[in-house]
Scaffold this motif. Structure first.
Motif, mmCIF file in Angstrom:
data_model
loop_
_atom_site.group_PDB
_atom_site.id
_atom_site.type_symbol
_atom_site.label_atom_id
_atom_site.label_comp_id
_atom_site.label_asym_id
_atom_site.label_seq_id
_atom_site.Cartn_x
_atom_site.Cartn_y
_atom_site.Cartn_z
ATOM 1 N N PRO A 1 -9.755 20.554 4.396
ATOM 2 C CA PRO A 1 -9.288 20.994 3.701
ATOM 3 C C PRO A 1 -7.911 20.078 3.234
ATOM 4 N N GLY A 2 -7.407 19.210 3.802
ATOM 5 C CA GLY A 2 -6.250 18.668 3.410
ATOM 6 C C GLY A 2 -6.152 17.645 2.784
ATOM 7 N N LYS A 3 -7.457 16.719 3.527
ATOM 8 C CA LYS A 3 -7.548 14.963 2.381
ATOM 9 C C LYS A 3 -7.876 15.982 0.610
ATOM 10 N N VAL A 4 -7.950 17.574 -0.019
ATOM 11 C CA VAL A 4 -8.512 17.475 -1.642
ATOM 12 C C VAL A 4 -7.041 17.078 -1.811
ATOM 13 N N GLY A 5 -7.343 15.922 -3.133
ATOM 14 C CA GLY A 5 -5.889 16.435 -4.253
ATOM 15 C C GLY A 5 -6.313 15.002 -4.529
ATOM 16 N N ARG A 6 -4.989 14.306 -5.362
ATOM 17 C CA ARG A 6 -4.760 13.021 -6.289
ATOM 18 C C ARG A 6 -5.740 12.675 -5.649
ATOM 19 N N ARG A 7 -7.194 11.530 -6.208
ATOM 20 C CA ARG A 7 -7.596 10.288 -5.992
ATOM 21 C C ARG A 7 -7.080 9.360 -5.871
ATOM 22 N N SER A 8 -6.707 8.752 -4.448
ATOM 23 C CA SER A 8 -5.730 7.370 -4.199
ATOM 24 C C SER A 8 -6.798 6.190 -4.962
ATOM 25 N N SER A 9 -6.300 5.244 -5.605
ATOM 26 C CA SER A 9 -6.447 4.519 -5.806
ATOM 27 C C SER A 9 -6.113 2.540 -5.958
ATOM 28 N N LYS A 10 -5.213 2.801 -5.071
ATOM 29 C CA LYS A 10 -4.860 1.666 -4.550
ATOM 30 C C LYS A 10 -5.681 1.222 -3.317
ATOM 31 N N ARG A 11 -5.474 0.148 -3.279
ATOM 32 C CA ARG A 11 -5.904 -0.737 -1.708
ATOM 33 C C ARG A 11 -5.381 -0.021 -0.512
ATOM 34 N N HIS A 12 -7.033 -0.284 0.704
ATOM 35 C CA HIS A 12 -6.220 0.319 1.639
ATOM 36 C C HIS A 12 -6.284 -1.572 2.893
ATOM 37 N N LYS A 13 -5.611 -0.985 3.520
ATOM 38 C CA LYS A 13 -5.047 -2.176 4.331
ATOM 39 C C LYS A 13 -6.523 -2.973 5.336
ATOM 40 N N GLY A 14 -6.636 -4.386 5.702
ATOM 41 C CA GLY A 14 -7.159 -4.996 6.565
ATOM 42 C C GLY A 14 -6.903 -4.404 7.564
ATOM 43 N N ILE A 15 -7.872 -5.079 8.559
ATOM 44 C CA ILE A 15 -7.470 -5.371 9.615
ATOM 45 C C ILE A 15 -6.630 -6.321 10.227
ATOM 46 N N GLY A 16 -5.720 -5.908 11.425
ATOM 47 C CA GLY A 16 -4.129 -6.782 11.124
ATOM 48 C C GLY A 16 -3.232 -7.616 9.575
ATOM 49 N N GLU A 17 -3.462 -6.451 8.585
ATOM 50 C CA GLU A 17 -3.073 -6.411 7.587
ATOM 51 C C GLU A 17 -1.812 -5.922 7.069
ATOM 52 N N SER A 18 -0.754 -6.912 6.413
ATOM 53 C CA SER A 18 0.558 -6.091 6.334
ATOM 54 C C SER A 18 0.776 -6.570 4.206
ATOM 55 N N PHE A 19 1.164 -5.199 4.177
ATOM 56 C CA PHE A 19 1.171 -5.734 2.652
ATOM 57 C C PHE A 19 3.257 -5.921 2.488
ATOM 58 N N SER A 20 3.206 -7.417 2.180
ATOM 59 C CA SER A 20 4.949 -7.296 1.959
ATOM 60 C C SER A 20 5.754 -6.451 0.757
ATOM 61 N N THR A 21 6.706 -6.663 1.229
ATOM 62 C CA THR A 21 7.299 -5.761 0.535
ATOM 63 C C THR A 21 8.851 -6.087 -0.650
ATOM 64 N N LYS A 22 8.837 -5.641 -1.462
ATOM 65 C CA LYS A 22 9.859 -7.382 -1.970
ATOM 66 C C LYS A 22 11.300 -6.332 -2.227
ATOM 67 N N LYS A 23 12.676 -6.872 -1.386
ATOM 68 C CA LYS A 23 14.036 -6.436 -1.047
ATOM 69 C C LYS A 23 15.093 -7.177 -2.069
ATOM 70 N N ASN A 24 15.611 -6.594 -2.390
ATOM 71 C CA ASN A 24 16.720 -6.651 -3.518
ATOM 72 C C ASN A 24 17.367 -7.484 -2.691
ATOM 73 N N LYS A 25 18.252 -8.283 -3.565
ATOM 74 C CA LYS A 25 19.451 -9.171 -2.858
ATOM 75 C C LYS A 25 20.550 -8.674 -4.033
ATOM 76 N N CYS A 26 21.628 -8.920 -3.534
ATOM 77 C CA CYS A 26 23.151 -8.522 -4.437
ATOM 78 C C CYS A 26 23.035 -10.033 -4.370
ATOM 79 N N SER A 27 23.788 -10.361 -6.410
ATOM 80 C CA SER A 27 24.095 -11.797 -6.479
ATOM 81 C C SER A 27 25.232 -11.655 -6.112
ATOM 82 N N LEU A 28 25.871 -10.363 -5.778
ATOM 83 C CA LEU A 28 27.223 -10.693 -5.651
ATOM 84 C C LEU A 28 27.939 -10.822 -4.085
ATOM 85 N N CYS A 29 27.353 -10.111 -3.272
ATOM 86 C CA CYS A 29 27.878 -10.041 -1.412
ATOM 87 C C CYS A 29 27.114 -11.100 -1.368
ATOM 88 N N LYS A 30 25.758 -11.083 -2.050
ATOM 89 C CA LYS A 30 24.270 -11.883 -1.348
ATOM 90 C C LYS A 30 23.951 -11.100 -0.204
#
Length: 567
Positions: free
Chosen positions: A523-552
């Motif tokens: 029952p807990g798995k019913v809901g909106r269908r996932s369309s995002k790719r699942h991670k593979g073994i040993g895989e990590s998705f890189s997340t881009k972090k913002n960098k301030c142009s004033l204080c760097k």
């Protein structure tokens, strides 16, 4: 007018109500009589339909078509514009289950039917339209045994296997067409394994085993729908595959670094060689160590044909990022390096062919199981015919891509110097390297001749010295027969025939009586269908972090920087 059944008549009337913007109510709704009238009490519009004797058909017996009511009782929302009516009206917009988006469909309803409906109702209508074209998931699981029987009947030599659990629920379904089984005999014995998640409400995973033909095209071997990627599902998949593919040292199986695949290959195919995908491992290194130079040298090391070239690039990795080198050593050189691989992967270093199969059926992953395998049937039936016709009158001995490689190697070999040391043995020099060629063993110290099974530039120079003017014809004798056009055509000679429509099935009574339920869904798995790719073994998705142009500093932008006012 006559209609196939009462449901068809009811839908047709409601579509007319929506189009003409009036309301009706049922007066008689029995098994043999269907009578409706206008909702307005004083209106004289009415219709009476009766059932044809010994049939499900209904025909209109009496019809008063003129409305005598006004428009004072109308509202902006028509109660007859239900999701079921919307689905029936727009089902022709979904050929093969694909059609307009919910937003586009909502605009079409406003333009064509002139009524206003909610987004949710439009979405439900689109889902009903799709199910009318390709069937429901529950029906697909219910007839999967009969579908399996008809698949084998229409395509002799095919293999299917169905497994249900102790409660009679669907668990696994394996398919390999006879054309695939016969065609794989002519392929290089390298199989890529991968799985992609299905997006239906019952979930599941579509496992695929594919090979690569001489033109680097996808050649299917088998498909299997399972509940999840685990030891039990991969064991079932490989056991079924074992009945089609011989377990020999020539066989190589490539996948991402999924532990269940590696474990079950060692159990079910003990003589075969297992390797991991170069691209998956390379992207993991990119995401985990963030060094482009390390990634560059990794790909060079993985593609290297001999150990000396491999060592040069791997030592560069060790100098740049020692942790990356340690990680690659822990994975094992024999898993990802062509130079150390105990079998022969040819030029197949990645599972891109399996990933391409997943992309081919991106939309079909939400289909019912029978519609999914029908889509697989259609796609590869088209590909088989297309490739068969392309090479049926080919002017060359080998396929074009290999002829191109041979011409390139001949050109390079013409610039090399050759010295014969023994019968059929030569030393070839040029371009700051020395190679030893043995024509009897079809080998060269550069290892390109040994692995690719076509003469390398050194071997081309040796063949020219050995055979003189006749060496052009001899090149094909020293190359693998896998690249021959005739062998290529034999692989695609069998036709893939479609499974007949369900109305024409002739199935034994014991199969018809077998009831198969849909898989259990938590029952807990019913809901909106996932369309995002699942991670593979040993895989990590890189997340881009913002960098301030004033204080760097990392973690915010200049618009939210605390030093902005000070600046």
């Amino acid at each position: 007018m006559s209609f196939k059944n009462k449901q068809e008549l009811d839908i047709a009337l409601k579509i007319a109500c929506v189009k003409k913007d009036f309301r009706l109510k049922k007066v008689i709704n029995s098994c043999s009589v269907y009578c409706v009238k206008c909702e307005h009490l004083e209106c004289k519009w009415w219709l009476r339909a009766v059932k044809v004797e010994n049939s499900d058909r209904f025909y209109i017996k009496k019809y008063e078509k003129m409305h005598t009511c006004g428009s004072e009782h109308l509202t902006s929302h028509n109660p007859h514009a239900t999701a079921k009516v919307i689905g029936a009206y727009f089902k022709d917009r979904y050929p093969e289950g694909k059609g307009p988006s919910t937003k586009d469909l909502k605009n079409s309803i406003r333009i064509e039917l002139g009524c206003k409906v909610s987004y949710w109702k439009v979405w439900m209508g689109s889902e009903i339209a799709k199910s009318l074209v390709r069937g429901t998931h529950e029906h697909g699981y219910g007839v999967i045994d009969a579908y399996s029987h008809m698949l084998r009947t229409s395509n002799p030599g095919s293999k299917t296997a169905l497994k249900i659990d102790e409660n009679g629920r669907f668990k696994y379904f394996f398919v390999a067409y006879g054309a695939w089984i016969l065609g794989f005999i002519q392929m290089r014995k390298v199989i890529a394994i991968d799985g992609t998640f299905l997006r239906s409400k019952y979930g599941g995973v579509l496992l695929s085993a594919v090979a690569q033909d001489a033109e680097n095209h996808i050649f299917p071997v088998a498909f299997c729908v399972v509940d999840s990627e685990c030891d039990a599902s991969y064991q079932y998949f490989f056991e079924q595959l074992r009945s089609l593919v011989l377990d020999t040292p020539e066989l190589c199986i490539i996948s991402d670094r999924h532990q269940s695949i590696r474990k079950m290959v060692s159990i079910v195919f003990p003589l075969a060689h297992y390797g991991c995908c170069m691209r998956h491992l390379g992207e993991n290194i990119r995401n985990n160590f963030h060094n482009a130079s390390v990634v560059y040298h990794f790909y060079k090391a993985a593609k290297a044909y001999n150990i000396d070239v491999f060592s040069d690039h791997f030592n560069r990795i060790r100098d740049l990022v020692p942790q990356a080198a340690t990680h690659l050593e822990r994975v094992g050189f024999h898993r990802w390096s062509r130079a150390f691989f105990p079998g022969n992967r040819y030029n197949i270093m990645t599972t891109n062919i399996a990933e391409s199969v997943n992309s081919m059926f991106l939309d079909e992953r939400e289909y019912p199981i029978t519609a999914l395998f029908d889509a697989i049937n259609r796609r590869f039936a088209e590909k088989f015919h297309e490739r068969r016709m392309k090479f049926i009158n080919a002017p060359t001995i080998f396929v074009p891509s290999i002829e191109k490689d041979i011409a390139k190697n001949i050109n390079l070999g013409n610039k090399l110097l050759v010295h014969q040391t023994a019968n059929y043995k030569y030393i070839v020099t040029g371009q700051d390297e020395v190679a030893t060629v043995d024509l009897l063993d079809k080998s060269c110290t550069c290892k390109v001749f040994d692995i690719d099974k076509i003469p390398c530039p050194h071997a081309m120079a040796a063949l020219r010295c050995q055979y003189g003017d006749d060496y052009g014809r001899r090149i094909y004798e020293y190359s693998s027969s896998y690249y021959n056009v005739e062998v290529y055509l034999i692989a695609y000679v069998e036709e893939i025939k479609p499974v007949p429509s369900e109305e024409t099935w002739e199935v034994p009574i014991e199969i018809l009586e077998r009831k198969i339920s849909s898989p259990f869904v938590e029952p807990g798995k019913v809901g909106r269908r996932s369309s995002k790719r699942h991670k593979g073994i040993g895989e990590s998705f890189s997340t881009k972090k913002n960098k301030c142009s004033l204080c760097k500093r990392i973690g915010h932008k200049r618009t939210t920087c605390s030093e902005r006012n000070v600046a």
